[in-house]
Design an enzyme around this catalytic site. Sequence first.
Site, PDB file in Angstrom:
ATOM      1  N   CYS A 276      46.802   0.968  53.771  1.00 55.19           N
ATOM      2  CA  CYS A 276      45.791   0.849  54.826  1.00 55.19           C
ATOM      3  C   CYS A 276      45.499  -0.617  55.106  1.00 55.19           C
ATOM      4  CB  CYS A 276      44.506   1.564  54.397  1.00 55.19           C
ATOM      5  SG  CYS A 276      44.757   3.272  53.883  1.00 55.19           S
TER       6      CYS A 276
ATOM      7  N   GLU B 252      43.237  -2.192  61.528  1.00 60.98           N
ATOM      8  CA  GLU B 252      41.892  -1.744  61.871  1.00 60.98           C
ATOM      9  C   GLU B 252      41.786  -1.620  63.389  1.00 60.98           C
ATOM     10  OE1 GLU B 252      38.981  -4.303  60.116  1.00 60.98           O
ATOM     11  OE2 GLU B 252      39.713  -3.980  58.077  1.00 60.98           O
TER      12      GLU B 252
ATOM     13  N   TRP C 215      45.694   3.754  61.971  1.00 60.51           N
ATOM     14  CA  TRP C 215      47.156   3.834  61.976  1.00 60.51           C
ATOM     15  C   TRP C 215      47.726   3.920  60.555  1.00 60.51           C
ATOM     16  CZ3 TRP C 215      47.438   5.197  66.597  1.00 60.51           C
ATOM     17  CH2 TRP C 215      46.829   4.507  67.643  1.00 60.51           C
TER      18      TRP C 215
ATOM     19  N   THR D  11      49.630   5.666  57.775  1.00 58.29           N
ATOM     20  CA  THR D  11      50.541   6.764  57.440  1.00 58.29           C
ATOM     21  C   THR D  11      50.036   7.444  56.176  1.00 58.29           C
ATOM     22  OG1 THR D  11      52.433   5.627  58.435  1.00 58.29           O
ATOM     23  CG2 THR D  11      52.915   7.356  56.830  1.00 58.29           C
TER      24      THR D  11
ATOM     25  N   SER E 145      42.700 -14.869  57.210  1.00 57.26           N
ATOM     26  CA  SER E 145      43.683 -13.939  56.623  1.00 57.26           C
ATOM     27  C   SER E 145      44.041 -14.291  55.191  1.00 57.26           C
ATOM     28  CB  SER E 145      44.950 -13.918  57.487  1.00 57.26           C
ATOM     29  OG  SER E 145      45.567 -15.196  57.502  1.00 57.26           O
TER      30      SER E 145
ATOM     31  N   ARG F 156      81.706  16.986  77.434  1.00 62.09           N
ATOM     32  CA  ARG F 156      81.154  17.250  78.758  1.00 62.09           C
ATOM     33  C   ARG F 156      82.171  16.832  79.824  1.00 62.09           C
ATOM     34  NH1 ARG F 156      77.703  20.014  82.143  1.00 62.09           N
ATOM     35  NH2 ARG F 156      76.705  18.617  83.683  1.00 62.09           N
TER      36      ARG F 156
ATOM     37  N   ILE G  24      73.191   9.227  79.105  1.00 61.61           N
ATOM     38  CA  ILE G  24      74.538   9.799  79.034  1.00 61.61           C
ATOM     39  C   ILE G  24      74.484  11.321  79.075  1.00 61.61           C
ATOM     40  CG2 ILE G  24      76.519  10.112  77.485  1.00 61.61           C
ATOM     41  CD1 ILE G  24      76.142   7.157  76.662  1.00 61.61           C
TER      42      ILE G  24
ATOM     43  N   GLU H 184      54.188  -2.179  61.825  1.00 65.86           N
ATOM     44  CA  GLU H 184      54.529  -3.234  60.860  1.00 65.86           C
ATOM     45  C   GLU H 184      54.943  -4.533  61.550  1.00 65.86           C
ATOM     46  OE1 GLU H 184      56.346  -2.505  57.118  1.00 65.86           O
ATOM     47  OE2 GLU H 184      56.276  -0.343  57.422  1.00 65.86           O
ATOM     48  N   GLY H 185      54.238  -4.839  62.607  1.00 66.53           N
ATOM     49  CA  GLY H 185      54.498  -6.062  63.349  1.00 66.53           C
ATOM     50  C   GLY H 185      55.268  -5.773  64.617  1.00 66.53           C
TER      51      GLY H 185
END
Length: 408
Positions: free
Chosen positions: A128, A131, A162, A164, A184, A292, A362, A388-389
């Site tokens: 986590c 934010e 966000w 997971t 940071s 195809r 396609i 993740e960036g």
Amino acid sequence: MAEFTMELNDEQKEVRDWLHGFAADVIRPAAAEWDEREETPWPIIQEAAKTGIYSLDFYAQQFFDPSGLGIPMATEEIFWGDAGIGLSIMGTGLAAVGVLANGTEEQIGTWIPQMYGDVNDVKVAAFCSSEPDAGSDVAAMRTRAVYDEAKDEWVLNGTKTWATNGGIANVHVVVAVVDPELGSKGHASFIVPPNTPGLSQGQKFKKHGIRASHTAEVVLEDVRVPGHCLLGGKEKLDERMARARERAKSGGERVKNAAMATFEASRPAVGAMAVGTARAAYEEALEYAKTRTQFGRPIIDNQGVAFQLADMRTQIDAARLLVWRASWMATTGKKFESAEGSMSKLYASEVAKKVTAQAVQILGGNGFTREYPVERMHRDAAIYTIFEGTSEIQRLVIARTLSGMPIR
């Protein structure tokens, strides 16, 4: 130090083929169902645990592969099966990397096994960091961690988004602000043990893609965790904070924050996810183009289609090369002098979006329906340039590395 090689050894090939078989036989047949349900595919995770894929032992074996290719190889095969289910299986790894990157040996041995559980009681974990007002701008993070010296506890308050496995995880790894004045660099990571009062799941997001992976907010209200849940320990944190304050005064080189350390370690793995999805879409498009027929011949005989497929394959192989290089560098201790980790994530992510879009083109009208998997793959691929960036952040990291500017 392992030499860089493009040739997998016999053991790696055996693992790759085993994973490919699981992806083909178990993941792919279930992919459309769980995408529609938008729920965590617990039966598939359980099956992965039974076969030994979803386990600490398997993760550790691949993570400590001396060539560095274990994790990207495994990740590519699983995400070739399906990105949403793949993230449900591999998502715990981000929290595990957070502990590996910042924790002590005792913390690694204590918490990572609890993230996975066992065959009879499967668990997941959550990392986590983001934010509502602090995604790419980690310096804007507001979740606070305050130390209660009398009780040797940290008190966490804030909202994460966000995440997971957020809210359904057995173990949450939470990045929080310890010293707001350091921006940071004043962040630290904390383990929130199972059933800790004050942690709850907020909004669960309904997503464009990777819908079989649970993504939600995590709300922290006076969450108290023991002092030993600070990853790395308080002594190490105090030393790091002191260095950061001195460097801030002198204008010297900045130290990395806890979230950045985790993302740097995981970015090549995200690149491998993107390669797996791109490869799956390419193979679907190739097979379709061979079978195809239009105007009396397979559409692959048309130069416009054939050249697209040639470009798709070339770009996928180039992306894999960048991912493998970054993974090898990380494992063998070579510094990312030119942000090679970000390069691998940037390029592979962009390739996945482009290749899946070409696959839809396609297949034409069929590619736009849910009867064919490329539609789902195209939706899934959109996440790689975001989480993740973002691609923009990767370019910023690369540019600042090349110019010598500090990465904040």
